[in-house]
Design a protein around this motif. Structure first.
Motif, PDB file in Angstrom:
ATOM      1  N   SER A  82     -49.316  -6.043  57.493  1.00 24.25           N
ATOM      2  CA  SER A  82     -50.645  -6.505  57.088  1.00 24.25           C
ATOM      3  C   SER A  82     -51.171  -5.758  55.871  1.00 24.25           C
ATOM      4  O   SER A  82     -52.154  -6.206  55.256  1.00 24.25           O
ATOM      5  CB  SER A  82     -51.626  -6.356  58.251  1.00 24.25           C
ATOM      6  OG  SER A  82     -51.750  -5.000  58.640  1.00 24.25           O
ATOM      7  N   GLN A  83     -50.547  -4.656  55.492  1.00 27.34           N
ATOM      8  CA  GLN A  83     -51.021  -3.875  54.353  1.00 27.34           C
ATOM      9  C   GLN A  83     -50.451  -4.352  53.027  1.00 27.34           C
ATOM     10  O   GLN A  83     -50.952  -3.970  51.961  1.00 27.34           O
ATOM     11  CB  GLN A  83     -50.663  -2.404  54.563  1.00 27.34           C
ATOM     12  CG  GLN A  83     -51.288  -1.790  55.808  1.00 27.34           C
ATOM     13  CD  GLN A  83     -50.785  -0.387  56.088  1.00 27.34           C
ATOM     14  OE1 GLN A  83     -50.041   0.189  55.308  1.00 27.34           O
ATOM     15  NE2 GLN A  83     -51.195   0.178  57.213  1.00 27.34           N
ATOM     16  N   VAL A  84     -49.426  -5.197  53.050  1.00 26.67           N
ATOM     17  CA  VAL A  84     -48.748  -5.551  51.814  1.00 26.67           C
ATOM     18  C   VAL A  84     -49.376  -6.750  51.114  1.00 26.67           C
ATOM     19  O   VAL A  84     -49.201  -6.925  49.897  1.00 26.67           O
ATOM     20  CB  VAL A  84     -47.245  -5.804  52.067  1.00 26.67           C
ATOM     21  CG1 VAL A  84     -46.999  -7.176  52.685  1.00 26.67           C
ATOM     22  CG2 VAL A  84     -46.442  -5.665  50.777  1.00 26.67           C
ATOM     23  N   SER A  85     -50.110  -7.601  51.826  1.00 19.47           N
ATOM     24  CA  SER A  85     -50.635  -8.829  51.209  1.00 19.47           C
ATOM     25  C   SER A  85     -51.567  -8.518  50.035  1.00 19.47           C
ATOM     26  O   SER A  85     -51.501  -9.184  48.996  1.00 19.47           O
ATOM     27  CB  SER A  85     -51.343  -9.694  52.255  1.00 19.47           C
ATOM     28  OG  SER A  85     -52.313  -8.950  52.951  1.00 19.47           O
ATOM     29  N   VAL A 136     -51.498 -14.358  56.431  1.00 23.38           N
ATOM     30  CA  VAL A 136     -51.332 -15.355  57.486  1.00 23.38           C
ATOM     31  C   VAL A 136     -49.913 -15.277  58.043  1.00 23.38           C
ATOM     32  O   VAL A 136     -48.942 -15.362  57.283  1.00 23.38           O
ATOM     33  CB  VAL A 136     -51.591 -16.780  56.942  1.00 23.38           C
ATOM     34  CG1 VAL A 136     -51.421 -17.823  58.044  1.00 23.38           C
ATOM     35  CG2 VAL A 136     -52.977 -16.872  56.309  1.00 23.38           C
ATOM     36  N   ASN A 137     -49.789 -15.116  59.353  1.00 26.73           N
ATOM     37  CA  ASN A 137     -48.477 -15.093  60.015  1.00 26.73           C
ATOM     38  C   ASN A 137     -48.226 -16.322  60.880  1.00 26.73           C
ATOM     39  O   ASN A 137     -47.087 -16.695  61.110  1.00 26.73           O
ATOM     40  CB  ASN A 137     -48.336 -13.853  60.903  1.00 26.73           C
ATOM     41  CG  ASN A 137     -48.418 -12.556  60.138  1.00 26.73           C
ATOM     42  OD1 ASN A 137     -49.366 -11.795  60.301  1.00 26.73           O
ATOM     43  ND2 ASN A 137     -47.438 -12.287  59.291  1.00 26.73           N
ATOM     44  N   PRO A 148     -57.555 -17.477  61.905  1.00 27.78           N
ATOM     45  CA  PRO A 148     -56.819 -16.307  62.396  1.00 27.78           C
ATOM     46  C   PRO A 148     -56.010 -16.645  63.642  1.00 27.78           C
ATOM     47  O   PRO A 148     -56.151 -17.729  64.199  1.00 27.78           O
ATOM     48  CB  PRO A 148     -57.945 -15.337  62.736  1.00 27.78           C
ATOM     49  CG  PRO A 148     -59.055 -16.254  63.221  1.00 27.78           C
ATOM     50  CD  PRO A 148     -58.964 -17.487  62.372  1.00 27.78           C
ATOM     51  N   ASP A 149     -55.187 -15.677  64.074  1.00 27.27           N
ATOM     52  CA  ASP A 149     -54.462 -15.853  65.336  1.00 27.27           C
ATOM     53  C   ASP A 149     -55.163 -15.122  66.484  1.00 27.27           C
ATOM     54  O   ASP A 149     -54.688 -15.137  67.615  1.00 27.27           O
ATOM     55  CB  ASP A 149     -53.007 -15.414  65.205  1.00 27.27           C
ATOM     56  CG  ASP A 149     -52.840 -13.902  65.082  1.00 27.27           C
ATOM     57  OD1 ASP A 149     -53.857 -13.201  64.862  1.00 27.27           O
ATOM     58  OD2 ASP A 149     -51.705 -13.413  65.204  1.00 27.27           O
ATOM     59  N   ALA A 150     -56.300 -14.501  66.171  1.00 24.38           N
ATOM     60  CA  ALA A 150     -57.163 -13.867  67.171  1.00 24.38           C
ATOM     61  C   ALA A 150     -58.579 -13.863  66.584  1.00 24.38           C
ATOM     62  O   ALA A 150     -58.743 -13.863  65.357  1.00 24.38           O
ATOM     63  CB  ALA A 150     -56.699 -12.449  67.485  1.00 24.38           C
ATOM     64  N   ALA A 172     -66.490 -15.993  43.500  1.00 28.29           N
ATOM     65  CA  ALA A 172     -65.878 -15.421  44.698  1.00 28.29           C
ATOM     66  C   ALA A 172     -64.708 -16.283  45.135  1.00 28.29           C
ATOM     67  O   ALA A 172     -64.707 -17.502  44.947  1.00 28.29           O
ATOM     68  CB  ALA A 172     -66.901 -15.305  45.825  1.00 28.29           C
ATOM     69  N   MET A 173     -63.714 -15.626  45.724  1.00 28.10           N
ATOM     70  CA  MET A 173     -62.502 -16.309  46.161  1.00 28.10           C
ATOM     71  C   MET A 173     -62.012 -15.697  47.459  1.00 28.10           C
ATOM     72  O   MET A 173     -62.061 -14.474  47.640  1.00 28.10           O
ATOM     73  CB  MET A 173     -61.401 -16.164  45.095  1.00 28.10           C
ATOM     74  CG  MET A 173     -60.043 -16.745  45.470  1.00 28.10           C
ATOM     75  SD  MET A 173     -58.739 -16.341  44.244  1.00 28.10           S
ATOM     76  CE  MET A 173     -59.347 -17.201  42.789  1.00 28.10           C
ATOM     77  N   VAL A 174     -61.537 -16.540  48.370  1.00 28.06           N
ATOM     78  CA  VAL A 174     -60.768 -16.059  49.508  1.00 28.06           C
ATOM     79  C   VAL A 174     -59.364 -16.616  49.345  1.00 28.06           C
ATOM     80  O   VAL A 174     -59.177 -17.818  49.148  1.00 28.06           O
ATOM     81  CB  VAL A 174     -61.407 -16.448  50.865  1.00 28.06           C
ATOM     82  CG1 VAL A 174     -61.611 -17.947  50.993  1.00 28.06           C
ATOM     83  CG2 VAL A 174     -60.562 -15.914  52.013  1.00 28.06           C
ATOM     84  N   LEU A 175     -58.392 -15.724  49.345  1.00 31.39           N
ATOM     85  CA  LEU A 175     -57.004 -16.114  49.117  1.00 31.39           C
ATOM     86  C   LEU A 175     -56.202 -15.848  50.386  1.00 31.39           C
ATOM     87  O   LEU A 175     -56.096 -14.706  50.829  1.00 31.39           O
ATOM     88  CB  LEU A 175     -56.416 -15.354  47.927  1.00 31.39           C
ATOM     89  CG  LEU A 175     -55.077 -15.876  47.391  1.00 31.39           C
ATOM     90  CD1 LEU A 175     -54.936 -15.562  45.898  1.00 31.39           C
ATOM     91  CD2 LEU A 175     -53.887 -15.310  48.147  1.00 31.39           C
ATOM     92  N   PHE A 176     -55.664 -16.915  50.954  1.00 27.59           N
ATOM     93  CA  PHE A 176     -54.832 -16.821  52.140  1.00 27.59           C
ATOM     94  C   PHE A 176     -53.374 -16.758  51.698  1.00 27.59           C
ATOM     95  O   PHE A 176     -52.867 -17.696  51.077  1.00 27.59           O
ATOM     96  CB  PHE A 176     -55.066 -18.023  53.052  1.00 27.59           C
ATOM     97  CG  PHE A 176     -56.446 -18.077  53.632  1.00 27.59           C
ATOM     98  CD1 PHE A 176     -56.732 -17.451  54.834  1.00 27.59           C
ATOM     99  CD2 PHE A 176     -57.469 -18.751  52.967  1.00 27.59           C
ATOM    100  CE1 PHE A 176     -58.016 -17.489  55.366  1.00 27.59           C
ATOM    101  CE2 PHE A 176     -58.752 -18.795  53.491  1.00 27.59           C
ATOM    102  CZ  PHE A 176     -59.031 -18.164  54.695  1.00 27.59           C
TER     103      PHE A 176
END
Length: 237
Positions: A82-85, A136-137, A148-150, A172-176
């Motif tokens: 989760s730290q690499v994205s 996202v996994n 999310p998955d939780a 503003a942007m949210v990038l998945f």
């Protein structure tokens, strides 16, 4: 553009997850402990007998000698770090891979906004962009990526903050970033977290830029890849 892990990478067999942070894996015929760098539930991925890849830690004081990086699922590798994205997305901005934001002047990470922190602040001339990155996994059968998955109160809070920034005149942007290559579309996981899904569509309708990309995953690298379409509301699962 790829992010490459340094150090020794080992193939192993996943055995079981002991708690949120530790898994037991079989490496060269012996059971060892590995740090799970992802607090998501991941029940469909962390399955006994699955091929996985570990990074050997150089630390002499850690309780776990290895980090669990990737796992194989249905013939595809899925990155669990989760730290690499954030690192992958920052490099994508720096290398001009985000449409409309080529040739940026400056990029900062972990910037304070209100009572929390957002992942990136990008500047191009007079334009300022605040970016929140979500790894996202989860990909459902048929290739439907979901987040999310939780339940994630923190994720919903970030979307609300992005809406406020747009109202204040910023961009503003949210990038998945889908940490696998087998997704055909993406939607917020309303069944898991209705509040997040509501905030997602409110953010989109308020002018927050929604970007979705997949990645090519290798045992020791993550490669920023292709845009993934947003599923229509009538098609979300």
């Amino acid at each position: 553009m790829s992010y490459d892990y340094e150090g020794n990478i080992h193939s192993a067999i996943f055995h079981r997850r002991l708690n949120r942070f530790v898994a037991e894996v079989e490496l060269d015929g012996k059971m060892v402990l590995a740090h799970v760098k992802n607090t998501g539930r991941l029940p469909e991925l962390l399955v006994e007998g699955a091929l996985c890849y570990l990074q050997e830690s150089k630390s002499l004081v850690r309780k776990t000698k290895y980090d669990l990086l990737t796992i194989e699922y249905m013939g595809n590798l899925v990155n669990l770090d989760s730290q690499v994205s954030n690192k992958v997305v920052q490099r994508a901005f720096e290398q001009g891979l985000i449409e409309g934001w080529e040739g940026i002047d400056r990029i900062e990470n972990e910037v304070s906004v209100g009572n929390s922190r957002l992942d990136l602040r990008v500047q191009k001339g007079e334009r300022i962009l605040y970016v929140e990155v979500k790894g996202v996994n989860l990909v459902l059968p048929g290739g439907h990526a979901r987040f999310p998955d939780a339940p994630t109160q923190r994720g919903t809070k970030h979307l609300r903050e992005l809406i406020q920034l747009v109202q204040q005149g910023y961009q503003a942007m949210v990038l998945f970033l889908i940490m696998r290559e087998d997704a055909v579309d993406f939607a917020p996981n309303g069944k898991m977290d209705p509040a997040f899904a509501e905030a997602f569509y409110e953010a989109r309708d308020s002018g927050v830029d929604i970007r979705i990309y997949d990645t090519k995953i290798l045992p020791a690298s993550v490669c920023f890849h292709n845009p993934v379409p947003l599923a229509g509301r009538e098609n979300r699962m």
